[in-house]
Design a protein around this motif. Structure first.
Motif, PDB file in Angstrom:
ATOM      1  N   GLU A   1       0.828  -1.202   0.000  1.00  0.00           N
ATOM      2  CA  GLU A   1       0.000   0.000   0.000  1.00  0.00           C
ATOM      3  C   GLU A   1       0.861   1.251   0.000  1.00  0.00           C
ATOM      4  OE1 GLU A   1      -3.352  -0.285   2.974  1.00  0.00           O
ATOM      5  OE2 GLU A   1      -2.160  -2.031   3.549  1.00  0.00           O
ATOM      6  N   TRP A   2       0.324   2.336  -0.547  1.00  0.00           N
ATOM      7  CA  TRP A   2       1.009   3.623  -0.529  1.00  0.00           C
ATOM      8  C   TRP A   2      -0.006   4.746  -0.386  1.00  0.00           C
ATOM      9  CZ3 TRP A   2      -0.748   6.644  -4.500  1.00  0.00           C
ATOM     10  CH2 TRP A   2      -1.272   5.983  -5.621  1.00  0.00           C
TER      11      TRP A   2
ATOM     12  N   VAL B   1       5.464  10.520  -0.264  1.00  0.00           N
ATOM     13  CA  VAL B   1       4.716   9.262  -0.319  1.00  0.00           C
ATOM     14  C   VAL B   1       5.094   8.407   0.878  1.00  0.00           C
ATOM     15  CG1 VAL B   1       4.286   7.144  -1.626  1.00  0.00           C
ATOM     16  CG2 VAL B   1       4.629   9.315  -2.837  1.00  0.00           C
ATOM     17  N   ARG B   2       4.085   7.911   1.569  1.00  0.00           N
ATOM     18  CA  ARG B   2       4.300   6.929   2.629  1.00  0.00           C
ATOM     19  C   ARG B   2       3.893   5.564   2.089  1.00  0.00           C
ATOM     20  NH1 ARG B   2       1.413   8.688   8.024  1.00  0.00           N
ATOM     21  NH2 ARG B   2       2.559   6.842   8.714  1.00  0.00           N
TER      22      ARG B   2
ATOM     23  N   GLU C   1      12.460   2.592   6.108  1.00  0.00           N
ATOM     24  CA  GLU C   1      12.260   3.498   7.239  1.00  0.00           C
ATOM     25  C   GLU C   1      11.892   4.896   6.756  1.00  0.00           C
ATOM     26  OE1 GLU C   1      15.548   3.457   9.893  1.00  0.00           O
ATOM     27  OE2 GLU C   1      15.309   1.335  10.429  1.00  0.00           O
ATOM     28  N   LEU C   2      12.501   5.328   5.657  1.00  0.00           N
ATOM     29  CA  LEU C   2      12.155   6.627   5.089  1.00  0.00           C
ATOM     30  C   LEU C   2      10.739   6.591   4.527  1.00  0.00           C
ATOM     31  CD1 LEU C   2      12.895   9.500   4.190  1.00  0.00           C
ATOM     32  CD2 LEU C   2      13.884   8.499   2.106  1.00  0.00           C
ATOM     33  N   ALA C   3      10.391   5.502   3.856  1.00  0.00           N
ATOM     34  CA  ALA C   3       9.060   5.379   3.265  1.00  0.00           C
ATOM     35  C   ALA C   3       7.969   5.363   4.324  1.00  0.00           C
ATOM     36  CB  ALA C   3       8.976   4.113   2.420  1.00  0.00           C
ATOM     37  N   GLU C   4       8.294   4.856   5.492  1.00  0.00           N
ATOM     38  CA  GLU C   4       7.301   4.793   6.565  1.00  0.00           C
ATOM     39  C   GLU C   4       6.883   6.179   7.025  1.00  0.00           C
ATOM     40  OE1 GLU C   4       6.629   2.663  10.940  1.00  0.00           O
ATOM     41  OE2 GLU C   4       8.579   2.555   9.941  1.00  0.00           O
ATOM     42  N   VAL C   5       7.811   7.125   7.041  1.00  0.00           N
ATOM     43  CA  VAL C   5       7.493   8.491   7.476  1.00  0.00           C
ATOM     44  C   VAL C   5       7.179   9.410   6.302  1.00  0.00           C
ATOM     45  CG1 VAL C   5       8.865   8.274   9.566  1.00  0.00           C
ATOM     46  CG2 VAL C   5       9.944   9.168   7.502  1.00  0.00           C
ATOM     47  N   GLY C   6       7.595   9.007   5.097  1.00  0.00           N
ATOM     48  CA  GLY C   6       7.307   9.801   3.909  1.00  0.00           C
ATOM     49  C   GLY C   6       8.548  10.127   3.109  1.00  0.00           C
TER      50      GLY C   6
ATOM     51  N   ARG D   1      -4.831  14.264  -2.483  1.00  0.00           N
ATOM     52  CA  ARG D   1      -4.286  13.027  -1.929  1.00  0.00           C
ATOM     53  C   ARG D   1      -4.448  11.881  -2.919  1.00  0.00           C
ATOM     54  NH1 ARG D   1      -6.830   9.847   3.302  1.00  0.00           N
ATOM     55  NH2 ARG D   1      -5.105   8.406   3.665  1.00  0.00           N
ATOM     56  N   GLY D   2      -3.432  11.023  -2.953  1.00  0.00           N
ATOM     57  CA  GLY D   2      -3.518   9.804  -3.745  1.00  0.00           C
ATOM     58  C   GLY D   2      -3.162   8.614  -2.881  1.00  0.00           C
ATOM     59  N   ARG D   3      -3.825   7.508  -3.120  1.00  0.00           N
ATOM     60  CA  ARG D   3      -3.499   6.295  -2.380  1.00  0.00           C
ATOM     61  C   ARG D   3      -3.856   5.091  -3.226  1.00  0.00           C
ATOM     62  NH1 ARG D   3      -8.031   6.762   2.454  1.00  0.00           N
ATOM     63  NH2 ARG D   3      -9.880   6.659   1.134  1.00  0.00           N
ATOM     64  N   GLY D   4      -3.242   3.976  -2.907  1.00  0.00           N
ATOM     65  CA  GLY D   4      -3.539   2.799  -3.704  1.00  0.00           C
ATOM     66  C   GLY D   4      -2.717   1.594  -3.301  1.00  0.00           C
ATOM     67  N   ILE D   5      -2.664   0.635  -4.215  1.00  0.00           N
ATOM     68  CA  ILE D   5      -1.969  -0.617  -3.979  1.00  0.00           C
ATOM     69  C   ILE D   5      -1.033  -0.907  -5.143  1.00  0.00           C
ATOM     70  CG2 ILE D   5      -3.742  -1.641  -2.507  1.00  0.00           C
ATOM     71  CD1 ILE D   5      -4.865  -3.088  -4.939  1.00  0.00           C
ATOM     72  N   THR D   6       0.035  -1.630  -4.857  1.00  0.00           N
ATOM     73  CA  THR D   6       0.984  -2.061  -5.877  1.00  0.00           C
ATOM     74  C   THR D   6       1.191  -3.565  -5.724  1.00  0.00           C
ATOM     75  OG1 THR D   6       2.112   0.077  -5.978  1.00  0.00           O
ATOM     76  CG2 THR D   6       3.348  -1.845  -6.736  1.00  0.00           C
ATOM     77  N   ILE D   7       1.122  -4.282  -6.836  1.00  0.00           N
ATOM     78  CA  ILE D   7       1.225  -5.737  -6.840  1.00  0.00           C
ATOM     79  C   ILE D   7       2.400  -6.155  -7.709  1.00  0.00           C
ATOM     80  CG2 ILE D   7      -0.027  -7.901  -7.262  1.00  0.00           C
ATOM     81  CD1 ILE D   7      -2.612  -6.146  -7.449  1.00  0.00           C
TER      82      ILE D   7
END
Length: 202
Positions: A28-29, A38-39, A53-58, A122-128
């Motif tokens: 998820e993002w 982007v988180r 760790e960077l992606a977790e906070v953004g 805002r954008g959000r979604g999933i990556t497979i």
């Protein structure tokens, strides 16, 4: 998915191939357009060779887009930009350069919301990861500026929103159920896109 996050956060990029081989997983993002950060969960981060760790906070948006394969990057980023400005959803299938040095195929389903003034918010979604089932050597991109009428695509939006909301409360059972539902919808969405791609090739 929670178990996978723990494995990836402990072992780092070396675990990516094993984790992907062991399970049909999605990540998820969430993109805060006002800050352009982007988180994401560890899976998405490692698929795009971003520090988990960077992606977790953004992490900066470009930290992710820079890892899109150079032959796919322009049209995918253009698609994302167009959908962010208009609102609505997009589906894109493209290559990324992952943390383990492997070029992988991913399917991303994103949805964008506009603010009260009609601007991108805002954008959000999933990556497979769809590398094992990729059937063509050419990137495939499909988009729409409104939510698709297909029930699976509407369900994906609701599942992502529900999972985000449930993460705010300490209910492990509900979180597990929402993860399972999100995974299954993601698998079916990948199958749907595969069917559309094959029809488009005929």
């Amino acid at each position: 998915m929670a178990k996978l996050k723990g494995i990836l956060s402990r072992t780092g990029p070396d675990a990516l191939q094993a984790a992907l081989d062991a399970s049909d997983v999605i990540g998820e993002w969430d993109w805060d357009i006002s800050t352009n950060h982007v988180r994401s969960d560890p899976l998405v981060a490692l698929l795009f060779s971003v520090d988990p760790e960077l992606a977790e906070v953004g992490a900066p948006f470009t930290a992710f887009t820079d890892r899109i394969h150079e032959e796919d990057r322009e049209r995918v980023t253009r698609l994302i930009g167009e959908c962010a400005l208009a609102g609505g959803s997009y589906v894109a299938e493209y290559r990324v350069c992952s943390a383990d040095g492997v070029t992988r195929w991913v399917l991303t389903r994103g949805h964008f919301e506009l603010d009260a003034r009609g601007g991108p918010w805002r954008g959000r979604g999933i990556t497979i990861d769809i590398t094992p089932t990729r059937m063509s050597d050419h990137a495939y991109v499909r988009s729409g500026t409104t939510v698709s009428g297909h029930p699976l695509e509407r369900a994906a939006n609701h599942c992502v929103a529900a999972h985000k909301a449930l993460q705010e409360i300490e209910e492990p059972h509900l979180n597990l159920l929402s993860e399972m539902l999100l995974l299954e919808v993601g698998r079916k969405l990948a199958q749907l896109e595969g069917t559309r791609r094959r029809k488009g090739m005929n």
